[in-house]
Write a protein that holds these residues in place. Structure first.
Motif, PDB file in Angstrom:
ATOM      1  N   SER A  41       1.014  -1.309   0.015  1.00  0.00           N
ATOM      2  CA  SER A  41      -0.384   0.164   0.084  1.00  0.00           C
ATOM      3  C   SER A  41       0.830   0.965  -0.202  1.00  0.00           C
ATOM      4  O   SER A  41       2.167   1.519   0.165  1.00  0.00           O
ATOM      5  CB  SER A  41      -1.369  -0.378   1.092  1.00  0.00           C
ATOM      6  OG  SER A  41      -0.040   0.287   3.142  1.00  0.00           O
ATOM      7  N   ASP A  67      -8.558   2.646  -4.146  1.00  0.00           N
ATOM      8  CA  ASP A  67      -7.960   1.495  -3.550  1.00  0.00           C
ATOM      9  C   ASP A  67      -8.899   0.837  -3.356  1.00  0.00           C
ATOM     10  O   ASP A  67      -8.394  -0.187  -3.087  1.00  0.00           O
ATOM     11  CB  ASP A  67      -7.766   1.983  -2.041  1.00  0.00           C
ATOM     12  CG  ASP A  67      -6.334   2.457  -2.039  1.00  0.00           C
ATOM     13  OD1 ASP A  67      -5.646   2.981  -3.180  1.00  0.00           O
ATOM     14  OD2 ASP A  67      -6.108   3.099  -0.767  1.00  0.00           O
ATOM     15  N   LEU A  68     -10.082   1.163  -3.702  1.00  0.00           N
ATOM     16  CA  LEU A  68     -11.438  -0.083  -3.933  1.00  0.00           C
ATOM     17  C   LEU A  68     -11.246  -1.198  -5.007  1.00  0.00           C
ATOM     18  O   LEU A  68     -12.383  -1.720  -4.896  1.00  0.00           O
ATOM     19  CB  LEU A  68     -13.012   0.190  -3.468  1.00  0.00           C
ATOM     20  CG  LEU A  68     -12.347   1.215  -1.346  1.00  0.00           C
ATOM     21  CD1 LEU A  68     -13.506   2.001  -1.020  1.00  0.00           C
ATOM     22  CD2 LEU A  68     -12.159  -0.193  -0.581  1.00  0.00           C
ATOM     23  N   LEU A 170     -14.993  -2.465  -3.881  1.00  0.00           N
ATOM     24  CA  LEU A 170     -15.126  -2.976  -2.227  1.00  0.00           C
ATOM     25  C   LEU A 170     -15.670  -2.040  -1.528  1.00  0.00           C
ATOM     26  O   LEU A 170     -15.768  -0.918  -2.214  1.00  0.00           O
ATOM     27  CB  LEU A 170     -13.795  -3.737  -1.775  1.00  0.00           C
ATOM     28  CG  LEU A 170     -12.917  -4.864  -2.584  1.00  0.00           C
ATOM     29  CD1 LEU A 170     -11.104  -4.566  -1.584  1.00  0.00           C
ATOM     30  CD2 LEU A 170     -13.781  -6.304  -1.987  1.00  0.00           C
ATOM     31  N   GLU A 174     -14.156  -3.655   3.821  1.00  0.00           N
ATOM     32  CA  GLU A 174     -14.045  -4.737   3.069  1.00  0.00           C
ATOM     33  C   GLU A 174     -12.654  -5.079   2.844  1.00  0.00           C
ATOM     34  O   GLU A 174     -11.948  -6.074   2.535  1.00  0.00           O
ATOM     35  CB  GLU A 174     -14.882  -4.875   2.142  1.00  0.00           C
ATOM     36  CG  GLU A 174     -16.149  -5.940   2.733  1.00  0.00           C
ATOM     37  CD  GLU A 174     -16.937  -5.900   1.937  1.00  0.00           C
ATOM     38  OE1 GLU A 174     -16.591  -6.082   0.235  1.00  0.00           O
ATOM     39  OE2 GLU A 174     -18.186  -7.156   1.826  1.00  0.00           O
ATOM     40  N   ASN A 175     -11.858  -3.915   2.832  1.00  0.00           N
ATOM     41  CA  ASN A 175     -10.531  -3.865   2.603  1.00  0.00           C
ATOM     42  C   ASN A 175      -9.709  -4.266   2.518  1.00  0.00           C
ATOM     43  O   ASN A 175      -8.613  -3.272   3.603  1.00  0.00           O
ATOM     44  CB  ASN A 175      -9.949  -2.223   1.659  1.00  0.00           C
ATOM     45  CG  ASN A 175      -8.568  -1.426   1.096  1.00  0.00           C
ATOM     46  OD1 ASN A 175      -8.366  -2.783   0.232  1.00  0.00           O
ATOM     47  ND2 ASN A 175      -8.308  -0.739   0.754  1.00  0.00           N
ATOM     48  N   THR A 176      -9.366  -5.701   3.204  1.00  0.00           N
ATOM     49  CA  THR A 176      -8.810  -6.300   4.205  1.00  0.00           C
ATOM     50  C   THR A 176      -7.720  -6.992   3.094  1.00  0.00           C
ATOM     51  O   THR A 176      -8.304  -7.453   2.190  1.00  0.00           O
ATOM     52  CB  THR A 176      -8.961  -7.020   5.038  1.00  0.00           C
ATOM     53  OG1 THR A 176     -10.704  -8.016   4.693  1.00  0.00           O
ATOM     54  CG2 THR A 176      -9.980  -5.578   6.145  1.00  0.00           C
ATOM     55  N   ARG A 180      -9.655  -9.454   0.229  1.00  0.00           N
ATOM     56  CA  ARG A 180      -8.946  -9.265  -1.169  1.00  0.00           C
ATOM     57  C   ARG A 180      -8.635 -10.542  -1.722  1.00  0.00           C
ATOM     58  O   ARG A 180      -8.766 -10.936  -2.909  1.00  0.00           O
ATOM     59  CB  ARG A 180      -8.048  -8.340  -0.498  1.00  0.00           C
ATOM     60  CG  ARG A 180      -8.015  -7.131  -0.609  1.00  0.00           C
ATOM     61  CD  ARG A 180      -7.009  -6.015  -1.318  1.00  0.00           C
ATOM     62  NE  ARG A 180      -5.489  -6.214   0.183  1.00  0.00           N
ATOM     63  CZ  ARG A 180      -5.600  -5.531   0.546  1.00  0.00           C
ATOM     64  NH1 ARG A 180      -5.991  -4.577   1.408  1.00  0.00           N
ATOM     65  NH2 ARG A 180      -4.512  -5.547   1.987  1.00  0.00           N
ATOM     66  N   PRO A 207      -6.705  -3.945  -5.341  1.00  0.00           N
ATOM     67  CA  PRO A 207      -6.945  -4.729  -4.531  1.00  0.00           C
ATOM     68  C   PRO A 207      -6.502  -5.928  -6.037  1.00  0.00           C
ATOM     69  O   PRO A 207      -5.356  -6.873  -4.185  1.00  0.00           O
ATOM     70  CB  PRO A 207      -8.505  -4.664  -4.452  1.00  0.00           C
ATOM     71  CG  PRO A 207      -8.807  -2.885  -4.635  1.00  0.00           C
ATOM     72  CD  PRO A 207      -8.317  -2.873  -6.123  1.00  0.00           C
TER      73      PRO A 207
END
Length: 250
Positions: A41, A67-68, A170, A174-176, A180, A207
């Protein structure tokens, strides 16, 4: 010098215990490595707290979608056909099936067509996935008229209309790493199950990259490490000609 000699003599006499301890250490290390996650990231580049990091985090809080976003790109050899459009529709359905939201693709957006009927100007909204009797010629007519559309060109298709995209997002929570990986693996499986077409289909997006790059690195590392250990064992065994001493040298 004597202490060093005594230490290595002890290892040789207790080789069974040493090899057992080594095996347990390797098992524990490999189990730990499986849980290691590579930070892929932008935040990793901020080594210290400061105004720059605060500005970046504030920007991400207000504009998190980059990022999603998960994307799939379909590259076609010639003009887009109705068969290609159906393939894009299957990709969009796969995105929804794995839980992505705000899915955007060519067939799901409203295109505006202007015309006249008996001298009266008419404006018609067209959604390609709902358009009855759509054929390749009609599809090409609609696309050519919008090749440089300021909203969709560079978003849903390339300017030469040889690459078409499907985008989904996402949920922010949920951006874990776990989510992902789950979404990427599910999408890869679903896309492989699609009926093969003439165009190349590729999965992309931050992702996806945050999952596939560390997995590729760990896979390469595992192969190279295993090959290195095997080569070292062969070289050591060629010198000692004794399996126990060769394993002990590792």
């Amino acid at each position: 010098m004597r202490r060093r000699r005594a230490f290595f003599d002890l290892l040789t006499r207790r080789r069974t215990a040493v090899l057992l301890a080594y095996g347990l250490l390797m098992v524990a290390s490999l189990a730990g490595l499986r849980q290691l996650r590579v930070d892929y990231s932008a935040e990793q580049f901020f080594l210290f707290d400061g105004q720059e990091r605060a500005d970046f985090e504030e920007f991400k809080r207000y504009f998190p979608r980059e990022d999603l976003q998960v994307s799939a790109f379909l590259e076609v050899a010639g003009p887009l056909t109705v068969e290609d459009l159906h393939r894009l529709a299957s990709v969009a359905e796969a995105f929804r099936a794995v839980g992505l939201h705000s899915v955007r693709w060519l067939g799901g957006v409203e295109l505006i067509e202007e015309g006249t009927e008996e001298g009266t100007p008419l404006v018609r909204f067209i959604r390609l996935e709902d358009e009855p009797g759509l054929d390749d010629a009609r599809l090409q007519e609609l696309l050519e008229a919008r090749q440089d559309h300021p909203v969709w060109s560079g978003v849903l298709w390339g300017r030469d209309q040889r690459v078409f995209a499907v985008h989904g997002f996402l949920e922010p929570g949920e951006n874990t790493d776990v989510r992902r990986r789950e979404v990427t693996q599910a999408l890869q499986t679903r896309l492989e199950e699609l009926t093969p077409g003439t165009g190349r289909l590729a999965l992309n997006g931050l992702p996806v990259l945050r999952v596939t790059v560390p997995l590729a690195l760990s896979s390469d590392l595992g192969r190279l490490l295993g090959l290195g250990i095997l080569l070292t064992l062969v070289l050591v065994w060629s010198y000692f000609r004794r399996t126990g001493l060769s394993l002990l040298c590792l």
